[in-house]
Design a protein around this motif. Structure first.
Motif, PDB file in Angstrom:
ATOM      1  N   ASP A 103       0.788  -1.162   0.007  1.00 37.37           N
ATOM      2  CA  ASP A 103       0.005  -0.054   0.033  1.00 37.37           C
ATOM      3  C   ASP A 103       0.880   1.383   0.302  1.00 37.37           C
ATOM      4  O   ASP A 103       0.217   2.386   0.097  1.00 37.37           O
ATOM      5  CB  ASP A 103      -0.763   0.075   1.105  1.00 37.37           C
ATOM      6  CG  ASP A 103      -2.201  -0.944   0.936  1.00 37.37           C
ATOM      7  OD1 ASP A 103      -2.396  -1.501  -0.056  1.00 37.37           O
ATOM      8  OD2 ASP A 103      -2.799  -0.991   1.930  1.00 37.37           O
ATOM      9  N   THR A 104       2.235   1.156  -0.133  1.00 38.23           N
ATOM     10  CA  THR A 104       3.205   2.371  -0.116  1.00 38.23           C
ATOM     11  C   THR A 104       3.191   2.659  -1.607  1.00 38.23           C
ATOM     12  O   THR A 104       3.534   1.707  -2.351  1.00 38.23           O
ATOM     13  CB  THR A 104       4.564   1.743   0.565  1.00 38.23           C
ATOM     14  OG1 THR A 104       4.244   1.314   1.870  1.00 38.23           O
ATOM     15  CG2 THR A 104       5.378   3.053   0.512  1.00 38.23           C
ATOM     16  N   ILE A 105       3.081   3.850  -1.673  1.00 37.62           N
ATOM     17  CA  ILE A 105       3.326   4.579  -3.124  1.00 37.62           C
ATOM     18  C   ILE A 105       4.551   5.310  -3.260  1.00 37.62           C
ATOM     19  O   ILE A 105       4.850   6.230  -2.199  1.00 37.62           O
ATOM     20  CB  ILE A 105       2.039   5.294  -3.496  1.00 37.62           C
ATOM     21  CG1 ILE A 105       0.758   4.671  -3.576  1.00 37.62           C
ATOM     22  CG2 ILE A 105       2.370   6.118  -4.779  1.00 37.62           C
ATOM     23  CD1 ILE A 105       0.508   3.856  -4.644  1.00 37.62           C
ATOM     24  N   GLU A 106       5.188   5.151  -4.347  1.00 38.48           N
ATOM     25  CA  GLU A 106       6.463   6.093  -4.633  1.00 38.48           C
ATOM     26  C   GLU A 106       5.861   7.017  -5.727  1.00 38.48           C
ATOM     27  O   GLU A 106       5.291   6.731  -6.619  1.00 38.48           O
ATOM     28  CB  GLU A 106       7.632   5.248  -5.242  1.00 38.48           C
ATOM     29  CG  GLU A 106       8.302   4.361  -4.116  1.00 38.48           C
ATOM     30  CD  GLU A 106       9.287   3.594  -4.834  1.00 38.48           C
ATOM     31  OE1 GLU A 106       9.782   3.888  -6.091  1.00 38.48           O
ATOM     32  OE2 GLU A 106       9.597   2.408  -4.053  1.00 38.48           O
ATOM     33  N   ALA A 107       6.404   8.296  -5.430  1.00 38.72           N
ATOM     34  CA  ALA A 107       6.009   9.518  -6.330  1.00 38.72           C
ATOM     35  C   ALA A 107       7.160  10.174  -6.829  1.00 38.72           C
ATOM     36  O   ALA A 107       8.177  10.454  -6.120  1.00 38.72           O
ATOM     37  CB  ALA A 107       4.944  10.444  -5.641  1.00 38.72           C
ATOM     38  N   VAL A 108       7.280  10.397  -8.116  1.00 39.78           N
ATOM     39  CA  VAL A 108       8.409  11.070  -8.607  1.00 39.78           C
ATOM     40  C   VAL A 108       7.624  12.132  -9.762  1.00 39.78           C
ATOM     41  O   VAL A 108       6.720  11.951 -10.233  1.00 39.78           O
ATOM     42  CB  VAL A 108       9.214  10.301  -9.576  1.00 39.78           C
ATOM     43  CG1 VAL A 108      10.241   9.621  -8.581  1.00 39.78           C
ATOM     44  CG2 VAL A 108       8.699   9.555 -10.727  1.00 39.78           C
ATOM     45  N   SER A 109       8.192  13.335  -9.818  1.00 39.47           N
ATOM     46  CA  SER A 109       7.836  14.405 -10.809  1.00 39.47           C
ATOM     47  C   SER A 109       8.071  13.962 -12.143  1.00 39.47           C
ATOM     48  O   SER A 109       9.258  13.410 -12.357  1.00 39.47           O
ATOM     49  CB  SER A 109       8.188  15.712 -10.058  1.00 39.47           C
ATOM     50  OG  SER A 109       8.264  16.869 -11.322  1.00 39.47           O
ATOM     51  N   ALA A 110       7.103  14.375 -12.987  1.00 44.62           N
ATOM     52  CA  ALA A 110       7.399  14.145 -14.505  1.00 44.62           C
ATOM     53  C   ALA A 110       7.959  15.261 -15.264  1.00 44.62           C
ATOM     54  O   ALA A 110       8.245  15.126 -16.290  1.00 44.62           O
ATOM     55  CB  ALA A 110       5.866  13.735 -15.218  1.00 44.62           C
ATOM     56  N   THR A 111       8.409  15.995 -14.285  1.00 47.38           N
ATOM     57  CA  THR A 111       9.462  17.172 -14.826  1.00 47.38           C
ATOM     58  C   THR A 111      11.033  16.922 -14.867  1.00 47.38           C
ATOM     59  O   THR A 111      11.459  16.414 -13.905  1.00 47.38           O
ATOM     60  CB  THR A 111       9.312  18.398 -14.054  1.00 47.38           C
ATOM     61  OG1 THR A 111       7.824  18.857 -14.129  1.00 47.38           O
ATOM     62  CG2 THR A 111       9.952  19.725 -14.976  1.00 47.38           C
ATOM     63  N   CYS A 112      11.512  17.026 -16.215  1.00 49.27           N
ATOM     64  CA  CYS A 112      13.100  16.500 -16.129  1.00 49.27           C
ATOM     65  C   CYS A 112      13.961  17.584 -15.477  1.00 49.27           C
ATOM     66  O   CYS A 112      13.704  18.736 -15.750  1.00 49.27           O
ATOM     67  CB  CYS A 112      13.242  16.371 -17.754  1.00 49.27           C
ATOM     68  SG  CYS A 112      14.901  16.021 -18.049  1.00 49.27           S
TER      69      CYS A 112
END
Ligand code: FES
Length: 183
Positions: A103-112
Motif C-alpha cells: 500500500d506504499t506509493i512512490e511518487a516522482v515528478s514528471a518534470t525533467c
C-alpha cells in the motif's frame, strides 16, 4: 467713492502657507505608503500563493496497479497569477508506482531535472526517457549513464489516507545537481 484695492499678503505669509501645504502633503504620503504596502501584501495573489507546498489529492489507491510499473497522473490545483485565480487546472504531472501487495506509493515528478521537459515512460524497456536530450532514468527515478540530467528524477512526498493518494507537490530548479524547491 471706489473701494480701495485689496492689499496682497506679504511674501513671508505666502512662503509660510506653501511650507505648511508641502508638510501636509509629505506627511500624508508618509502615512499612506505603509498602508498601501499592507493592502498590497494582503491582496496580492502571488504573495498569498507563496505558502509552503501542500499535499494535493491525486487519485484513489486502487487506480495505481501494484505491478511495479509507474502510472502517470495529472496534478490538479487552483492556480493564481499576479491578478487572476484559475480554479482547478493541471499544474504538473507525477508518476506513481506501487509494488505487488504493497500500500506504499512512490511518487516522482514528471518534470525533467535537466531543462524541464516532460519525461515519458518507456513501457517496453521499463525505464523513463526524456525526449528533449535523451536522459534515461530507471523506474524508481535513478539516472542511467550517460544522461545529461544533473540529478535523479525528483521524488515527492506521498501519503495514502482512506484509500486516497496525495502528493506534496513542489517544483524544483532544473539544470543543477542539488534538488532545490522553487519558492
Ligand atoms: S530536458 Fe530532459 S534531458 Fe534535457
Amino acid at each position: 467713492m471706489a473701494d480701495p484695492a485689496p492689499v496682497p499678503p506679504p511674501a513671508d505669509a505666502r512662503r509660510s502657507f506653501l511650507t505648511k501645504l508641502m508638510a501636509m502633503v509629505g506627511g500624508g504620503l508618509a502615512t499612506l505608503t505603509p498602508v498601501a504596502a499592507g493592502v498590497w501584501m494582503t491582496l496580492d495573489p502571488l504573495r498569498r500563493k507563496s505558502s509552503a507546498a501542500s499535499f494535493l489529492p491525486i487519485t484513489k489507491l486502487e487506480s495505481v496497479p501494484d505491478d511495479g510499473l509507474p502510472r502517470q497522473f495529472p496534478v490538479i490545483a487552483d492556480r493564481n497569477d499576479a491578478w487572476t485565480g484559475f480554479a482547478a487546472e493541471p499544474i504538473g504531472a507525477v508518476y506513481l508506482r506501487r509494488e505487488q501487495g504493497s500500500d506504499t506509493i512512490e511518487a516522482v515528478s514528471a518534470t525533467c531535472p535537466h531543462a524541464g521537459c516532460f519525461i515519458e515512460l518507456d513501457k517496453r524497456d521499463r525505464c523513463f526517457r526524456c525526449p528533449c536530450h535523451n536522459s534515461v532514468f530507471t523506474l524508481d527515478g535513478g539516472i542511467v549513464s550517460p544522461s545529461p540530467s544533473p540529478r535523479t528524477m525528483d521524488s515527492l512526498e506521498c501519503e495514502v489516507r482512506d484509500g486516497r493518494v496525495a502528493v506534496k507537490w513542489e517544483n524544483y530548479y532544473s539544470g543543477i545537481a542539488e534538488k532545490v524547491a522553487r519558492p
